[in-house]
Design an enzyme around this catalytic site. Structure first.
Site, PDB file in Angstrom:
ATOM      1  N   HIS A   1      27.856  72.248 -21.635  1.00 51.19           N
ATOM      2  CA  HIS A   1      26.561  71.490 -21.371  1.00 51.19           C
ATOM      3  C   HIS A   1      25.274  72.284 -21.151  1.00 51.19           C
ATOM      4  CE1 HIS A   1      29.097  68.266 -21.245  1.00 51.19           C
ATOM      5  NE2 HIS A   1      29.673  68.196 -19.995  1.00 51.19           N
TER       6      HIS A   1
ATOM      7  N   THR B   1      31.469  72.712 -18.751  1.00 52.05           N
ATOM      8  CA  THR B   1      30.217  72.744 -18.040  1.00 52.05           C
ATOM      9  C   THR B   1      29.037  73.556 -18.849  1.00 52.05           C
ATOM     10  OG1 THR B   1      31.167  72.131 -16.160  1.00 52.05           O
ATOM     11  CG2 THR B   1      29.205  73.377 -15.919  1.00 52.05           C
TER      12      THR B   1
END
Ligand code: NAD
Length: 346
Positions: free
Chosen positions: A47, A44
């Site tokens: 990202h 994450t």
């Protein structure tokens, strides 16, 4: 105490992040202030760093990145009763609302109004971080901070593998990224029989073996179903854990499961996927489980016990350790996939 600290901040839209001096966060009445000893990079975070579509829709800049941590409580709010100054803690990253149907029926990990540490709030790639009291997890002092910070992704793996009741079963794990690698160790500790792992990246294939996989298959050079059938007396695996987010892996996984078996899907494909539900799920009587995050706090108790009793060894998984200043080296390795878990030390 000095009022400033260094933190990795997503300061503006677009690729990248910066290390900068920011104010040490204030500790609210229902929060603790933690001196961070160890943090780790999650997909994450990558990202957010790369600023993919999901990040563009969910992240408000500027924001401190990161959510996996271990550290010491150095201040606590007046309404915090569950932890003391000096305690060694990690943090659940789900911040549930506490009021919705799911929260009130024992499923707060799938809260309808979920906020996530380091996604909707400032995170932990910093010298200090605030954690809501609902998320505080007291660590066992015997667990090294680097391992303690991995309990959050380990919870993903525990939740996924638990769906398969894997003791004595033959299982398949597709995708040996950090969470798939954790799943191998968890499945081994839970007593799985044969663990077959499918992975396309050479570095991670090697790590899968080190984490305890019996058979590692590269689906780009071997036929996954054939390998599974050859190693399970033509029966297929009892359980498959999809941890790659790849559509082909999902499809071949389903075909590798024996009728009446089960599958848990943690991996997140980019868009919708095209499945033969009739043949590969319905007629085979497959139990299909979707996994979101980790159960609060069932998986944390399991992670703590597995680590304290040394039933899993996370050392091979930690392939790199950098100072916060060198966070970009970690992001680059994550982009290339030539790593297991990367630790950042403030
Ligand atoms: P990752 O992207 O680092 O790892 C995925 C791995 O799958 C990589 O090593 C990649 O080489 C491998 N892979 C790609 N295509 C493959 C294929 N066809 N066959 C076999 N392997 C293949 O991700 P991660 O951090 O380990 O997380 C695993 C997955 O779970 C990701 O999709 C992630 O987005 C998702 N995730 C979901 C949740 C949730 O709450 N559901 C939580 C954490 C992560």
């Amino acid at each position: 105490m000095c009022k400033k600290m260094k933190a990795v901040v997503k300061d503006k839209p677009g690729k990248g992040a910066v290390l900068k001096e920011v104010d040490i966060p204030n500790c609210g009445p229902e929060q603790v202030l933690v001196e961070v000893e160890s943090t780790s990079i999650c997909g994450t975070d990558l990202h957010i760093y790369e600023w993919n579509n999901w990040a563009q829709q969910n992240i408000k800049v500027p924001q401190i990145m990161g959510h996996e941590l271990a550290g010491k409580v150095i201040e606590k709010g007046e309404r915090v009763e569950n932890v003391e100054i000096g305690d060694f803690i990690s943090a659940e990253t789900h911040i549930p609302c506490g009021h919705c149907y799911q929260c009130k029926t024992g499923k707060r990990h799938i809260c309808n109004d979920m906020k996530i540490l380091g996604v909707h709030t400032d995170g932990v790639f910093a010298k200090y971080a605030v954690i809501n009291k609902v998320d505080v997890w007291e660590n066992d002092d015997s667990i090294p901070p680097e391992f303690a910070s991995l309990q959050e992704p380990m919870g993903n793996a525990i939740d996924t593998i638990s769906a398969g009741n894997v003791a004595g079963k033959n299982i398949l794990i597709t995708g040996a990224g950090p969470v798939g690698l954790l799943a191998i160790a968890v499945a081994r500790a839970f007593g799985a029989a044969i663990i077959i792992v499918s992975e396309i990246n050479d570095y991670r294939k090697e790590l899968a073996e080190k984490m305890g996989a019996d058979i590692v298959v590269d689906p780009t050079s071997s036929n996954l179903e054939n390998v599974v059938m050859d190693n399970t007396n033509g029966i297929g695996v009892d359980f498959a854990a999809e941890m790659s987010g790849n559509e082909n892996a999902l499809k071949h996984s389903l075909k590798s499961i024996t009728s009446g078996g089960s599958m848990a899907v943690l991996g997140l494909p980019d868009g919708s996927v095209d499945l033969n539900l009739t043949d590969d799920v319905v007629f085979k009587g497959i139990d299909l489980h979707g996994i979101t995050g980790r159960k609060m706090f069932n998986t944390w108790y399991t992670a703590k016990r597995l680590l304290k009793e040394e039933l899993v060894d996370l050392s091979p998984l930690i392939t790199h350790t950098f100072s916060l200043e060198d966070f970009e080296k970690g992001m680059k390795l994550m982009e290339e996939g030539n790593c297991g878990k990367i630790i950042l030390k403030p």
